[in-house]
Design a protein around this motif. Structure first.
Motif, short mmCIF file in Angstrom:
data_model
loop_
_atom_site.label_atom_id
_atom_site.label_comp_id
_atom_site.label_asym_id
_atom_site.label_seq_id
_atom_site.Cartn_x
_atom_site.Cartn_y
_atom_site.Cartn_z
N LEU A 42 47.22 49.36 71.80
CA LEU A 42 48.16 49.92 72.69
C LEU A 42 49.73 49.65 72.46
O LEU A 42 50.71 50.14 72.40
N SER A 46 52.79 52.11 71.18
CA SER A 46 53.74 51.87 72.15
C SER A 46 55.19 51.63 71.43
O SER A 46 56.32 52.11 71.73
N ALA A 74 46.18 66.16 73.78
CA ALA A 74 46.72 64.68 73.84
C ALA A 74 47.33 64.44 75.31
O ALA A 74 47.03 63.39 75.90
N ILE A 75 48.22 65.24 75.55
CA ILE A 75 48.85 64.91 76.88
C ILE A 75 47.77 64.95 78.12
O ILE A 75 47.75 64.06 79.24
N ILE A 78 46.13 61.59 78.25
CA ILE A 78 47.00 60.70 78.97
C ILE A 78 46.97 60.60 80.23
O ILE A 78 47.13 59.86 81.19
N VAL A 82 45.75 58.03 82.90
CA VAL A 82 46.47 57.45 84.16
C VAL A 82 45.99 57.67 85.36
O VAL A 82 46.04 56.62 86.30
N ASN A 103 40.80 53.00 79.46
CA ASN A 103 42.10 53.71 79.70
C ASN A 103 42.99 53.41 78.74
O ASN A 103 43.94 54.50 78.11
N ILE A 107 44.84 56.23 76.02
CA ILE A 107 46.18 56.38 75.86
C ILE A 107 46.83 56.02 74.61
O ILE A 107 47.69 56.90 74.10
N ALA A 110 45.74 59.24 72.21
CA ALA A 110 46.37 60.29 72.41
C ALA A 110 47.99 60.06 71.82
O ALA A 110 48.46 61.10 71.41
N VAL A 111 48.56 59.00 72.26
CA VAL A 111 49.93 58.74 71.69
C VAL A 111 49.97 58.74 70.30
O VAL A 111 50.98 59.26 69.63
#
Length: 460
Positions: A42, A46, A74-75, A78, A82, A103, A107, A110-111
């Motif tokens: 992550l 990020s 992907a969105i 996310i 969340v 989680n 995320i 997906a990012v």
């Protein structure tokens, strides 16, 4: 030397860190109950995303979050992750510890999809990093099975799951085979061949029948998804022969030597059948190969007839997989010799299939129906992207699409593990969005005896 930090430089370093980190994270390590690898994953994506946003603002080019259907997926992932975090916080507020690791992993993946789809870059170094890390890990795995010096709790835990171990060494084997078949430098080709040999031996020691069949499928499918030049076919067959030769001699190593610490069983009858198939297949292959005129440039000679044969073998292996998965060992073929050969190869495969837990089922059982169906829909969307992006003269895209397809097939039989998923997922993204330049070709048709050959002059 001063290095100007650009977005391309930052993305390149993030990809390198991500791949190396994933290849070495073969065991789950936790700090305060949270997986270290998930946290690092992550963090890397990020930083990558933050750099993308900052540099997009500097260059005056907007960062389009949604360009493809996969971006929408992907969105959605996310948002789901969340919302799930918020629900956990309010519904389990009395609990001392809440697990948010999955989680963070969703995320991060997906990012990663959004970043790669926005601007895909590829370097041969990325595949080399997989091989360098994989060769070191395979060496440790082999020493673990050959000597007593490395028998520690950490190393035993790293390779305790045979499905994840098979997925790991299959990745190293498939990438090394592709790199060897498309390499221009002889010294690097020797390194790739050595890495392939070590990964093959690791697969044999792991003794997963499913992975052995998938690797055989990969060899036969490469000349189907790529342009079947005589040079490509020659190198693929050299490595395939090495693979089958090593496999057929495993019974001699396990039955007549004591080099392996753990009990490994390979049937001598199985080895004899493999030798017979190699002999029969080699006779057919060399029958066609000897018809190539002397002095022909192998890199410009395309073997379309031979490609049809490979395509037929791919269909046969796929059909055997389906029949074995559905019917198991209940099939009886006419003729005792044929039936014995079929059972020798298919029974171990059927037993392993019945004893494995599908990766898809793990998602349905562990996270619910909605994430399970979402995974299937996402795979369909990526399959459509790879199909649209694939072309016979795109060597990188074609090979990575094939590796991606075999990864999806693995999900039917086991859970590959997060570190393997990240590596494969990056290859899937590259195969889906990498804008590889196509080679312009000028074709000249020729005929030699009853074998139709096609000479193509490649113009870069």
């Amino acid at each position: 030397m001063y290095q100007k930090i650009t977005y391309t430089w930052l993305a390149d370093k993030c990809i390198c860190i991500l791949l190396v980190l994933s290849m070495f994270s073969v065991v789950r390590t936790e700090v305060a109950g949270f997986p270290v690898y998930s946290l690092l994953l992550l963090t890397v994506v990020s930083v990558w995303m933050l750099g993308k946003i900052l540099y997009a603002g500097r260059e005056g080019q907007p960062f389009l979050m949604v360009r493809y259907r996969t971006d929408t997926a992907a969105i959605t992932a996310i948002l789901y992750a969340v919302i799930s975090v918020v629900i956990k916080l309010f519904s389990n507020s009395d609990e001392g510890w809440i697990d948010f690791s999955w989680n963070a992993e969703v995320i991060a993946l997906a990012v990663l999809c959004l970043l790669v789809s926005a601007e895909t870059q590829f370097r041969a170094l990325y595949l080399d990093l997989l091989l360098y890390s994989g060769l070191l890990t395979a060496g440790i795995y082999m020493l673990l099975n050959l000597t007593d010096g490395l028998e520690t709790e950490w190393f035993l835990a790293a390779f305790s799951d045979s499905g994840q171990t098979a997925s790991y060494f299959m990745l190293v084997g498939m990438v090394s085979v592709y790199a060897c078949c498309n390499g221009k430098d002889k010294m690097r080709s020797v390194f790739y061949m050595m890495t392939a040999g070590v990964s093959f031996m690791a697969l044999f020691v792991n003794q997963s029948s499913i992975s052995l069949w998938m690797m055989a499928f990969y060899f036969l499918a490469l000349p189907v998804v790529l342009r079947p030049t005589a040079l490509l076919v020659k190198r693929v067959m050299q490595l395939f022969f090495m693979y089958l030769f090593m496999l057929s001699n495993m019974s001699l190593l396990t039955e007549y030597t004591d080099i392996f610490r753990k009990e490994i069983f390979y049937s001598l009858q199985h080895s004899v059948y493999v030798d017979l198939l190699v002999a029969a297949g080699g006779a057919v292959f060399f029958y066609y190969w000897e018809r190539i005129p002397a002095g022909t440039e192998l890199e410009r000679l395309v073997l379309r007839k031979l490609q049809k044969g490979y395509r037929m073998l791919v269909k046969v292996i796929a059909l055997l997989f389906v029949v074995t998965a559905v019917a198991g060992g209940r099939i009886e073929l006419p003729g005792k010799a044929v039936d014995d050969m079929f059972r020798t190869f298919m029974l171990p495969l059927s037993e392993e299939m019945s004893g494995r837990e599908s990766g898809f089922w793990c998602v349905f059982r562990g996270y619910g129906v909605m994430p399970g169906f979402f995974l299937i829909i996402t795979i369909v969307l990526f399959a459509d992207r790879m199909y649209r992006n694939h072309a016979e003269d795109k060597t990188v895209t074609g090979a990575l699409s094939l590796i991606s397809g075999i990864f999806v097939a693995q999900l039917l039989f086991w859970n590959p593990g997060l570190h393997n998923i990240v590596c494969y997922f990056y290859l899937i993204l590259t195969a889906s969005f990498y804008k590889e330049e196509r080679k312009q070709v000028k074709s000249i048709g020729i005929s030699v005896a009853d074998l139709e050959l096609k000479m193509q002059e490649i113009q870069v």
